[in-house]
Design a protein around this motif. Structure first.
Motif, PDB file in Angstrom:
ATOM      1  N   LEU A 130       0.821  -1.209   0.000  1.00 55.38           N
ATOM      2  CA  LEU A 130       0.000   0.000   0.000  1.00 55.38           C
ATOM      3  C   LEU A 130       0.858   1.263   0.000  1.00 55.38           C
ATOM      4  O   LEU A 130       0.526   2.245  -0.667  1.00 55.38           O
ATOM      5  N   CYS A 131       1.961   1.238   0.735  1.00 51.46           N
ATOM      6  CA  CYS A 131       2.850   2.406   0.756  1.00 51.46           C
ATOM      7  C   CYS A 131       3.388   2.696  -0.644  1.00 51.46           C
ATOM      8  O   CYS A 131       3.360   3.835  -1.114  1.00 51.46           O
ATOM      9  N   ARG A 132       3.873   1.665  -1.309  1.00 48.62           N
ATOM     10  CA  ARG A 132       4.425   1.872  -2.647  1.00 48.62           C
ATOM     11  C   ARG A 132       3.331   2.275  -3.631  1.00 48.62           C
ATOM     12  O   ARG A 132       3.565   3.089  -4.532  1.00 48.62           O
ATOM     13  N   LYS A 133       2.147   1.726  -3.475  1.00 46.65           N
ATOM     14  CA  LYS A 133       1.048   2.066  -4.377  1.00 46.65           C
ATOM     15  C   LYS A 133       0.708   3.545  -4.285  1.00 46.65           C
ATOM     16  O   LYS A 133       0.471   4.205  -5.305  1.00 46.65           O
ATOM     17  N   VAL A 134       0.706   4.083  -3.078  1.00 48.60           N
ATOM     18  CA  VAL A 134       0.420   5.511  -2.897  1.00 48.60           C
ATOM     19  C   VAL A 134       1.547   6.372  -3.464  1.00 48.60           C
ATOM     20  O   VAL A 134       1.316   7.346  -4.187  1.00 48.60           O
ATOM     21  N   LEU A 135       2.781   6.005  -3.149  1.00 42.41           N
ATOM     22  CA  LEU A 135       3.925   6.848  -3.520  1.00 42.41           C
ATOM     23  C   LEU A 135       4.208   6.838  -5.020  1.00 42.41           C
ATOM     24  O   LEU A 135       4.852   7.768  -5.526  1.00 42.41           O
ATOM     25  N   ILE A 412     -11.361   6.696  -0.084  1.00 38.83           N
ATOM     26  CA  ILE A 412     -10.633   7.815   0.514  1.00 38.83           C
ATOM     27  C   ILE A 412     -11.301   9.069  -0.028  1.00 38.83           C
ATOM     28  O   ILE A 412     -11.199   9.373  -1.213  1.00 38.83           O
ATOM     29  N   PRO A 413     -12.019   9.812   0.808  1.00 39.83           N
ATOM     30  CA  PRO A 413     -12.803  10.944   0.305  1.00 39.83           C
ATOM     31  C   PRO A 413     -11.946  12.123  -0.160  1.00 39.83           C
ATOM     32  O   PRO A 413     -10.803  12.304   0.268  1.00 39.83           O
ATOM     33  N   LYS A 414     -12.512  12.897  -1.037  1.00 43.83           N
ATOM     34  CA  LYS A 414     -11.880  14.108  -1.553  1.00 43.83           C
ATOM     35  C   LYS A 414     -11.407  15.002  -0.407  1.00 43.83           C
ATOM     36  O   LYS A 414     -12.129  15.249   0.551  1.00 43.83           O
ATOM     37  N   GLY A 415     -10.161  15.478  -0.522  1.00 46.50           N
ATOM     38  CA  GLY A 415      -9.619  16.394   0.476  1.00 46.50           C
ATOM     39  C   GLY A 415      -8.929  15.719   1.643  1.00 46.50           C
ATOM     40  O   GLY A 415      -8.281  16.395   2.442  1.00 46.50           O
ATOM     41  N   TRP A 416      -9.024  14.387   1.766  1.00 50.65           N
ATOM     42  CA  TRP A 416      -8.386  13.697   2.884  1.00 50.65           C
ATOM     43  C   TRP A 416      -6.896  13.547   2.629  1.00 50.65           C
ATOM     44  O   TRP A 416      -6.435  13.477   1.487  1.00 50.65           O
ATOM     45  N   LYS A 417      -6.131  13.490   3.709  1.00 45.75           N
ATOM     46  CA  LYS A 417      -4.705  13.219   3.625  1.00 45.75           C
ATOM     47  C   LYS A 417      -4.466  11.711   3.653  1.00 45.75           C
ATOM     48  O   LYS A 417      -5.251  10.959   4.242  1.00 45.75           O
ATOM     49  N   VAL A 418      -3.394  11.282   3.009  1.00 42.55           N
ATOM     50  CA  VAL A 418      -2.959   9.887   3.064  1.00 42.55           C
ATOM     51  C   VAL A 418      -1.551   9.895   3.647  1.00 42.55           C
ATOM     52  O   VAL A 418      -0.640  10.517   3.099  1.00 42.55           O
ATOM     53  N   VAL A 419      -1.386   9.237   4.778  1.00 39.34           N
ATOM     54  CA  VAL A 419      -0.122   9.254   5.508  1.00 39.34           C
ATOM     55  C   VAL A 419       0.575   7.914   5.315  1.00 39.34           C
ATOM     56  O   VAL A 419       0.116   6.883   5.813  1.00 39.34           O
ATOM     57  N   VAL A 420       1.670   7.946   4.553  1.00 39.95           N
ATOM     58  CA  VAL A 420       2.458   6.728   4.314  1.00 39.95           C
ATOM     59  C   VAL A 420       3.400   6.562   5.505  1.00 39.95           C
ATOM     60  O   VAL A 420       4.420   7.237   5.615  1.00 39.95           O
ATOM     61  N   TRP A 421       3.044   5.667   6.412  1.00 38.60           N
ATOM     62  CA  TRP A 421       3.763   5.511   7.685  1.00 38.60           C
ATOM     63  C   TRP A 421       4.924   4.543   7.490  1.00 38.60           C
ATOM     64  O   TRP A 421       4.891   3.396   7.916  1.00 38.60           O
ATOM     65  N   HIS A 422       6.008   5.031   6.849  1.00 40.58           N
ATOM     66  CA  HIS A 422       7.087   4.100   6.532  1.00 40.58           C
ATOM     67  C   HIS A 422       7.881   3.677   7.757  1.00 40.58           C
ATOM     68  O   HIS A 422       8.613   2.682   7.710  1.00 40.58           O
ATOM     69  N   ARG A 423       7.745   4.379   8.863  1.00 42.56           N
ATOM     70  CA  ARG A 423       8.363   3.896  10.102  1.00 42.56           C
ATOM     71  C   ARG A 423       7.799   2.519  10.465  1.00 42.56           C
ATOM     72  O   ARG A 423       8.508   1.661  10.996  1.00 42.56           O
ATOM     73  N   ALA A 424       6.514   2.319  10.172  1.00 44.03           N
ATOM     74  CA  ALA A 424       5.900   1.016  10.459  1.00 44.03           C
ATOM     75  C   ALA A 424       6.549  -0.092   9.638  1.00 44.03           C
ATOM     76  O   ALA A 424       6.695  -1.224  10.119  1.00 44.03           O
ATOM     77  N   LEU A 425       6.928   0.211   8.397  1.00 46.85           N
ATOM     78  CA  LEU A 425       7.629  -0.786   7.581  1.00 46.85           C
ATOM     79  C   LEU A 425       8.978  -1.120   8.191  1.00 46.85           C
ATOM     80  O   LEU A 425       9.360  -2.281   8.336  1.00 46.85           O
ATOM     81  N   HIS A 426       9.734  -0.061   8.511  1.00 50.46           N
ATOM     82  CA  HIS A 426      11.112  -0.247   8.969  1.00 50.46           C
ATOM     83  C   HIS A 426      11.195  -0.919  10.342  1.00 50.46           C
ATOM     84  O   HIS A 426      12.246  -1.451  10.698  1.00 50.46           O
ATOM     85  N   MET A 427      10.098  -0.862  11.094  1.00 53.93           N
ATOM     86  CA  MET A 427      10.105  -1.456  12.434  1.00 53.93           C
ATOM     87  C   MET A 427       9.175  -2.663  12.534  1.00 53.93           C
ATOM     88  O   MET A 427       8.816  -3.093  13.628  1.00 53.93           O
ATOM     89  N   ASP A 428       8.806  -3.224  11.405  1.00 56.99           N
ATOM     90  CA  ASP A 428       7.893  -4.366  11.382  1.00 56.99           C
ATOM     91  C   ASP A 428       8.680  -5.662  11.629  1.00 56.99           C
ATOM     92  O   ASP A 428       9.543  -6.031  10.819  1.00 56.99           O
ATOM     93  N   GLY A 450      13.850  -1.790  -1.988  1.00 59.27           N
ATOM     94  CA  GLY A 450      12.712  -1.564  -2.878  1.00 59.27           C
ATOM     95  C   GLY A 450      11.414  -1.403  -2.121  1.00 59.27           C
ATOM     96  O   GLY A 450      11.055  -0.305  -1.711  1.00 59.27           O
ATOM     97  N   ARG A 451      10.716  -2.508  -1.895  1.00 58.47           N
ATOM     98  CA  ARG A 451       9.362  -2.407  -1.354  1.00 58.47           C
ATOM     99  C   ARG A 451       9.323  -2.031   0.122  1.00 58.47           C
ATOM    100  O   ARG A 451       8.421  -1.335   0.560  1.00 58.47           O
ATOM    101  N   THR A 452      10.290  -2.532   0.900  1.00 59.60           N
ATOM    102  CA  THR A 452      10.168  -2.406   2.353  1.00 59.60           C
ATOM    103  C   THR A 452      11.165  -1.437   2.969  1.00 59.60           C
ATOM    104  O   THR A 452      11.188  -1.285   4.187  1.00 59.60           O
ATOM    105  N   PHE A 453      11.982  -0.784   2.162  1.00 56.04           N
ATOM    106  CA  PHE A 453      12.985   0.150   2.676  1.00 56.04           C
ATOM    107  C   PHE A 453      12.884   1.438   1.868  1.00 56.04           C
ATOM    108  O   PHE A 453      13.359   1.511   0.738  1.00 56.04           O
TER     109      PHE A 453
END
Length: 515
Positions: A130-135, A412-428, A450-453
């Motif tokens: 999901l993080c990569r899909k957003v970015l 995801i409604p119009k005007g909403w923010k999407v927060v890619v929480w990559h700290r969660a990846l790095h500490m999973d 690539g995907r997780t870093f």
């Protein structure tokens, strides 16, 4: 009689508080969710919108002001109850946000959650896919940093411009600092700053704040590259003003004396004036050939398709943001790499031996590092990547949607923010075993890449200065490991996580020159 009355009063207050808390949260949920039912759209992601206006900022701040910032994401999966109930009903305490436990009703392992942070309804994503899909989807997900960050970064910075303009400005700013030829040229520039700077630090008798000194070195390098100048007076002022600006980036955007955002705005104005004065001085002189050209000169010369020049506002906002991101990232990573190595003597020995071997095997006539030597290093890049993963300079990357988006089965409604929480990846722990441990050896397996870093982001808006940053970090660590050692005064002291992870004392230490 008096005690019974007091107990009854406490019970009534507790019940009133719980009802009011539940009612306000229900109303807030209804406000954001009800309209989707009318449109018959897919549901919002699971989650909790928190209090009206405030959202879940209390939970976020509580986690990031503790020594366990990752508890925010862990507790996001749990339903909450009021803080007051923790003391009135012990059986409920394991399910509330103020208590960390393993119980409670989960929203599910979807890795996508709705919440309300930094003044905006938001969706957090925290899985590699999901993080990569957003970015990597520039069509649906645009830059969406909080209002405070946008205002401090500037309307014309890479954060504030649309995608088409971003591509053009990114090309202008990245071409001169990327590629083998450009990086090879900067090796000598970086050495000319790093070597004397480290000697000065070792000559100081009183303990120094090592993080601040690393920021000074980082800013000298970035000022040389982008301004063509390393004047001490300029660098000292910039370190001071950027230090005042940084805490305001993710603060409440209240321009009121006493608030971090107010101090940050004042610091930005001073930085803008410094860059504007430099622009004016360069236009007034014809002796450009007598000094080293920097990015500023290139931006002043560039022309658009119709021959138009970049406005000063464009140049200033671009330089302020790039210099800010460039020196903070490198300083942060250099500091943490040396702290981690200092705490692991065997790893320190291995890193030091590799750097000493480079010197031993080079021709006696060669002075200084070459880009080829840096690219041949094997262990040090692992140390740098592990430091980037473990320290997590930024906990998240912010995007926004300008139209309703059907994403992974949710709206995801119009005007909403999407927060890619990559700290969660790095500490999973499912991705990195023992994620809180500093283990450079884990990077012998390149499956993480690539995907997780994603310390520098992903997609078309990946940090443009990533290669230059790693080059600077490598050179600084080389000369430090060969010639110096770090003597921390509080090696086990607390860590501050906002606005970025660092020792609470900014790594108070002495730099000892080796014999």
């Amino acid at each position: 009689m008096g005690l019974e009355l007091l107990c009854s009063l406490v019970a009534v207050l507790a019940a009133t508080y719980a009802i009011l808390f539940g009612l306000l949260k229900k109303l807030n949920e209804w406000y954001y969710v009800s309209w989707l039912r009318k449109k018959q759209a897919p549901p919002l992601p699971p989650g909790d919108m928190g209090w009206p206006f405030i959202g879940n900022m209390f939970s976020f701040l509580r986690a990031f002001n503790s020594q366990d910032p990752d508890s925010f994401i862990l507790n996001l999966n749990k339903r909450s109850l009021p803080f007051f109930l923790c003391f009135t009903n012990k059986t409920l305490s394991r399910n509330c946000y103020c208590c960390i436990g393993t119980g409670g009703n989960r929203y599910g392992g979807t890795s996508i959650y709705r919440t309300h942070l930094f003044g905006s309804p938001s969706v957090i994503v925290c899985s590699p896919e999901l993080c990569r899909k957003v970015l990597t989807d520039d069509e649906h997900f645009l830059f969406g940093y909080p209002s405070s960050a946008i205002q401090l970064g500037g309307k014309k910075s890479l954060y504030g411009v649309p995608n088409s303009e971003h591509r053009r400005l990114r090309r202008l700013t990245t071409d001169p600092i990327n590629g083998h030829r450009a990086l090879a040229l900067y090796v000598r520039h970086i050495e000319d700053i790093v070597i004397p700077s480290l000697e000065e630090l070792a000559a100081m008798n009183p303990p120094i704040k090592f993080f601040n000194e690393m920021k000074r070195i980082g800013l000298k390098v970035i000022a040389q590259v982008f301004l063509g100048s390393t004047k001490d007076s300029v660098v000292s002022s910039m370190v001071k003003y950027y230090t005042e600006l940084f805490p305001g980036v993710l603060s409440l955007p209240f321009n009121i004396p006493g608030f971090a955002f107010h101090r940050a705005l004042k610091a930005r104005k001073k930085l803008v004036k410094m860059i504007q004065d430099e622009l004016d001085e360069r236009r007034a002189t014809t002796l450009v050939q007598d000094r080293k050209k920097g990015m500023m000169d290139l931006l002043m010369e560039v022309e658009g398709e119709k021959g138009e020049k970049l406005e000063d506002e464009h140049i200033i906002d671009l330089l302020l943001l790039i210099m800010f991101a460039g020196h903070e990232t490198t300083a942060h990573t250099m500091m943490w790499a040396l702290i981690y190595l200092n705490h692991h003597p065997e790893m320190l020995r291995k890193a030091k031996e590799e750097q000493e071997m480079i010197i031993k095997t080079r021709p006696s006539s060669q002075k200084g590092l070459t880009l080829s030597e840096i690219k041949q290093m094997e262990y040090l890049p692992k140390v740098i990547d592990e430091s980037l993963r473990r320290s997590n300079f930024a906990f998240a990357i912010f995007r926004k949607v300008e139209a309703d988006v059907n994403f992974n089965g949710y709206t995801i409604p119009k005007g909403w923010k999407v927060v890619v929480w990559h700290r969660a990846l790095h500490m999973d722990p499912n991705i990195y075993s023992n994620p809180k441990e500093f283990l450079p050896s884990r990077w012998e397996n390149h499956r993480f890449k690539g995907r997780t870093f994603i310390p520098f982001g992903a997609g078309s808006r990946t940090c443009p200065g990533a290669d230059l940053a790693k080059l600077e970090i490598s050179i600084a660590l080389h000369y430090f490991l060969v010639n110096y050692k770090l003597e921390e005064l509080n090696p086990n002291g607390p860590i501050t996580y906002l606005p970025l992870p660092r020792p609470a004392d900014d790594c108070l230490a002495r730099i000892i020159k080796l014999p």
